[in-house]
Design a protein around this motif. Structure first.
Motif, PDB file in Angstrom:
ATOM      1  N   TRP A  45       0.886  -1.351   0.229  1.00 54.94           N
ATOM      2  CA  TRP A  45       0.010  -0.070   0.149  1.00 54.94           C
ATOM      3  C   TRP A  45       0.894   1.434  -0.029  1.00 54.94           C
ATOM      4  O   TRP A  45       0.731   2.315  -0.617  1.00 54.94           O
ATOM      5  CB  TRP A  45      -1.000   0.707   1.201  1.00 54.94           C
ATOM      6  N   PRO A  46       2.168   1.802   0.746  1.00 52.03           N
ATOM      7  CA  PRO A  46       2.554   3.154   0.661  1.00 52.03           C
ATOM      8  C   PRO A  46       3.702   3.175  -0.740  1.00 52.03           C
ATOM      9  O   PRO A  46       3.477   4.228  -0.782  1.00 52.03           O
ATOM     10  CB  PRO A  46       3.810   1.912   1.911  1.00 52.03           C
ATOM     11  N   ASP A  47       3.211   1.541  -1.484  1.00 46.12           N
ATOM     12  CA  ASP A  47       3.424   2.659  -2.590  1.00 46.12           C
ATOM     13  C   ASP A  47       2.901   2.388  -3.642  1.00 46.12           C
ATOM     14  O   ASP A  47       3.009   2.540  -4.803  1.00 46.12           O
ATOM     15  CB  ASP A  47       4.859   0.840  -3.987  1.00 46.12           C
ATOM     16  N   PHE A  48       1.418   2.867  -3.374  1.00 48.12           N
ATOM     17  CA  PHE A  48       0.145   2.351  -4.424  1.00 48.12           C
ATOM     18  C   PHE A  48       0.777   4.235  -4.726  1.00 48.12           C
ATOM     19  O   PHE A  48       0.719   5.258  -3.953  1.00 48.12           O
ATOM     20  CB  PHE A  48      -1.426   2.729  -3.765  1.00 48.12           C
ATOM     21  N   GLN A  49       0.893   4.748  -5.969  1.00 48.74           N
ATOM     22  CA  GLN A  49       0.478   5.740  -6.830  1.00 48.74           C
ATOM     23  C   GLN A  49      -0.846   6.185  -7.531  1.00 48.74           C
ATOM     24  O   GLN A  49      -1.317   4.714  -7.915  1.00 48.74           O
ATOM     25  CB  GLN A  49       1.597   6.133  -8.051  1.00 48.74           C
ATOM     26  N   GLU A  50      -1.054   7.286  -8.547  1.00 49.42           N
ATOM     27  CA  GLU A  50      -1.891   7.546  -8.694  1.00 49.42           C
ATOM     28  C   GLU A  50      -1.608   6.294 -10.450  1.00 49.42           C
ATOM     29  O   GLU A  50      -3.057   6.171 -10.725  1.00 49.42           O
ATOM     30  CB  GLU A  50      -1.595   8.896  -9.332  1.00 49.42           C
ATOM     31  N   ASN A  51      -0.657   5.810 -11.073  1.00 52.52           N
ATOM     32  CA  ASN A  51       0.016   5.651 -11.820  1.00 52.52           C
ATOM     33  C   ASN A  51      -1.690   3.984 -11.501  1.00 52.52           C
ATOM     34  O   ASN A  51      -1.742   3.059 -12.746  1.00 52.52           O
ATOM     35  CB  ASN A  51       0.991   4.855 -12.677  1.00 52.52           C
ATOM     36  N   HIS A  52      -1.226   3.409 -10.601  1.00 54.14           N
ATOM     37  CA  HIS A  52      -2.230   2.577 -10.457  1.00 54.14           C
ATOM     38  C   HIS A  52      -3.339   2.202  -9.888  1.00 54.14           C
ATOM     39  O   HIS A  52      -4.180   1.526 -10.473  1.00 54.14           O
ATOM     40  CB  HIS A  52      -1.721   1.884  -8.769  1.00 54.14           C
ATOM     41  N   PHE A  53      -3.446   3.391  -9.169  1.00 60.10           N
ATOM     42  CA  PHE A  53      -5.476   3.878  -9.596  1.00 60.10           C
ATOM     43  C   PHE A  53      -5.727   3.911 -11.200  1.00 60.10           C
ATOM     44  O   PHE A  53      -6.948   3.156 -11.745  1.00 60.10           O
ATOM     45  CB  PHE A  53      -5.722   5.234  -8.987  1.00 60.10           C
ATOM     46  N   SER A  54      -5.121   4.095 -11.838  1.00 53.81           N
ATOM     47  CA  SER A  54      -5.869   4.237 -13.592  1.00 53.81           C
ATOM     48  C   SER A  54      -5.363   3.292 -14.054  1.00 53.81           C
ATOM     49  O   SER A  54      -6.158   3.020 -14.979  1.00 53.81           O
ATOM     50  CB  SER A  54      -4.004   6.021 -14.146  1.00 53.81           C
ATOM     51  N   GLU A  55      -4.443   2.375 -13.951  1.00 57.71           N
ATOM     52  CA  GLU A  55      -4.562   0.904 -14.450  1.00 57.71           C
ATOM     53  C   GLU A  55      -5.618   0.426 -13.877  1.00 57.71           C
ATOM     54  O   GLU A  55      -6.492  -0.468 -14.485  1.00 57.71           O
ATOM     55  CB  GLU A  55      -3.138  -0.354 -13.903  1.00 57.71           C
ATOM     56  N   ILE A  56      -6.153  -0.111 -12.087  1.00 59.47           N
ATOM     57  CA  ILE A  56      -7.328   0.127 -12.053  1.00 59.47           C
ATOM     58  C   ILE A  56      -8.865  -0.015 -12.945  1.00 59.47           C
ATOM     59  O   ILE A  56      -9.337  -0.904 -13.614  1.00 59.47           O
ATOM     60  CB  ILE A  56      -7.738   0.431 -10.473  1.00 59.47           C
ATOM     61  N   ILE A  57      -8.738   1.841 -12.936  1.00 60.85           N
ATOM     62  CA  ILE A  57      -9.768   1.736 -13.770  1.00 60.85           C
ATOM     63  C   ILE A  57      -9.568   1.081 -15.755  1.00 60.85           C
ATOM     64  O   ILE A  57     -11.193   0.636 -15.926  1.00 60.85           O
ATOM     65  CB  ILE A  57     -10.094   3.292 -14.224  1.00 60.85           C
ATOM     66  N   ASP A  58      -9.090   1.382 -15.976  1.00 66.12           N
ATOM     67  CA  ASP A  58      -8.382   0.502 -17.136  1.00 66.12           C
ATOM     68  C   ASP A  58      -8.972  -0.839 -17.506  1.00 66.12           C
ATOM     69  O   ASP A  58      -8.850  -1.340 -17.886  1.00 66.12           O
ATOM     70  CB  ASP A  58      -6.833   0.764 -17.390  1.00 66.12           C
ATOM     71  N   HIS A  59      -8.119  -2.015 -15.692  1.00 64.19           N
ATOM     72  CA  HIS A  59      -8.531  -3.059 -15.929  1.00 64.19           C
ATOM     73  C   HIS A  59     -10.187  -3.159 -15.691  1.00 64.19           C
ATOM     74  O   HIS A  59     -10.964  -4.120 -16.117  1.00 64.19           O
ATOM     75  CB  HIS A  59      -8.304  -3.534 -14.711  1.00 64.19           C
ATOM     76  N   TYR A  60     -10.872  -1.969 -14.502  1.00 66.96           N
ATOM     77  CA  TYR A  60     -12.060  -2.636 -14.942  1.00 66.96           C
ATOM     78  C   TYR A  60     -12.792  -2.400 -16.062  1.00 66.96           C
ATOM     79  O   TYR A  60     -13.838  -2.830 -16.707  1.00 66.96           O
ATOM     80  CB  TYR A  60     -12.294  -1.508 -14.196  1.00 66.96           C
ATOM     81  N   GLY A  61     -12.653  -0.987 -16.922  1.00 64.10           N
ATOM     82  CA  GLY A  61     -12.881  -0.477 -17.954  1.00 64.10           C
ATOM     83  C   GLY A  61     -13.311  -2.093 -19.350  1.00 64.10           C
ATOM     84  O   GLY A  61     -14.422  -2.230 -20.188  1.00 64.10           O
ATOM     85  N   ARG A  62     -12.824  -2.993 -18.929  1.00 67.30           N
ATOM     86  CA  ARG A  62     -11.756  -3.925 -19.613  1.00 67.30           C
ATOM     87  C   ARG A  62     -12.997  -5.111 -19.638  1.00 67.30           C
ATOM     88  O   ARG A  62     -13.620  -6.315 -20.404  1.00 67.30           O
ATOM     89  CB  ARG A  62     -10.864  -4.732 -20.273  1.00 67.30           C
ATOM     90  N   ARG A  63     -13.794  -5.323 -18.154  1.00 66.92           N
ATOM     91  CA  ARG A  63     -14.250  -6.101 -17.758  1.00 66.92           C
ATOM     92  C   ARG A  63     -16.010  -5.899 -18.746  1.00 66.92           C
ATOM     93  O   ARG A  63     -16.621  -5.540 -18.354  1.00 66.92           O
ATOM     94  CB  ARG A  63     -14.711  -6.147 -15.793  1.00 66.92           C
ATOM     95  N   ASN A  64     -16.305  -7.420 -19.051  1.00 70.29           N
ATOM     96  CA  ASN A  64     -17.907  -7.112 -19.065  1.00 70.29           C
ATOM     97  C   ASN A  64     -18.786  -7.800 -17.981  1.00 70.29           C
ATOM     98  O   ASN A  64     -19.135  -9.364 -18.021  1.00 70.29           O
ATOM     99  CB  ASN A  64     -17.920  -8.578 -20.752  1.00 70.29           C
TER     100      ASN A  64
END
Length: 224
Positions: free
Chosen positions: A197-216
């Motif tokens: 968690w202390p290494d969590f950055q804004e780019n990780h959040f963007s990756e989460i959004i991108d990952h979610y966007g690919r889910r059906n």
């Protein structure tokens, strides 16, 4: 949010230092959520099981929560973030519980993001409380046993004012829910990140959004 202790130990530092860095990650996560247009963010800050930890660590976490309220709340307020608490915050004592309530009152009319902190929270305990509320309504004649449905139970949960999560993320490489939002996450997409968690950055959040966007998301229906 998981991995503060492991992050600190890998650097030869105290667990308290890891938790402090975890607070900075919270701020980054909130900023990223706002940038991405996310309206609801729920963070598992302290579980009902965390009371089993040492008195020293619990004391450090409590002090950190107090620090967050006194030094970070103004930033949340300026960002138009509404803060709400679920769980059993009263277990942290009258003084801190009062500060938590004041923080919720101060930010109650903010609209950009609803930030829910789960403090002394456990999904099973929440379901037990909801069940008791339903039973009480039936006993008082306010609700028929046959009329009870999923929506009635959802309305008795502490999260009744917010939507069920679209995606549930756990950091640090652990692959379990650990008693978090058990009812609410029935149809959530699950994502487990190998990031402390202390290494969590804004780019990780963007990756989460991108990952979610690919889910059906089919909710039991046929693929589209």
């Amino acid at each position: 949010m998981d991995g503060n202790g492991r992050w600190a130990r890998s650097r030869g530092a105290s667990v308290a230092y890891g938790h402090r860095e975890g607070v900075e990650a919270v701020q980054r996560c909130v900023r990223a959520a706002i940038k991405q247009g996310v309206q609801f963010l729920t963070l598992y800050a302290f579980s009902s099981e965390n009371w089993k930890r040492s008195e020293e660590e619990i004391g450090n976490l409590t002090a950190l929560l107090r620090f967050y309220l006194r030094h970070k709340l103004s930033e949340l307020h300026e960002q138009n973030v509404k803060l709400q608490i679920i769980g059993e915050p009263e277990r942290f004592g009258k003084t801190l519980n009062k500060e938590l309530q004041e923080a919720q009152d101060k930010t109650a009319n903010n609209k950009v993001l609803t930030l829910t902190l789960a403090l002394s929270y456990g999904g099973r305990a929440e379901l037990v409380k909801a069940t008791k509320l339903l039973i009480e309504e039936v006993v008082k004649g306010q609700l028929s046993l046959d009329d009870i449905n999923e929506q009635h139970l959802s309305n008795c949960l502490q999260t009744a004012s917010i939507p069920d999560p679209d995606i549930l993320v756990r950091t640090s490489g652990e692959h379990r829910l650990s008693n978090f939002l058990l009812w609410q996450s029935a149809y959530s997409e699950l994502l487990f990140l190998d990031v402390l968690w202390p290494d969590f950055q804004e780019n990780h959040f963007s990756e989460i959004i991108d990952h979610y966007g690919r889910r059906n998301r089919r909710f039991g229906g046929r693929p589209r």
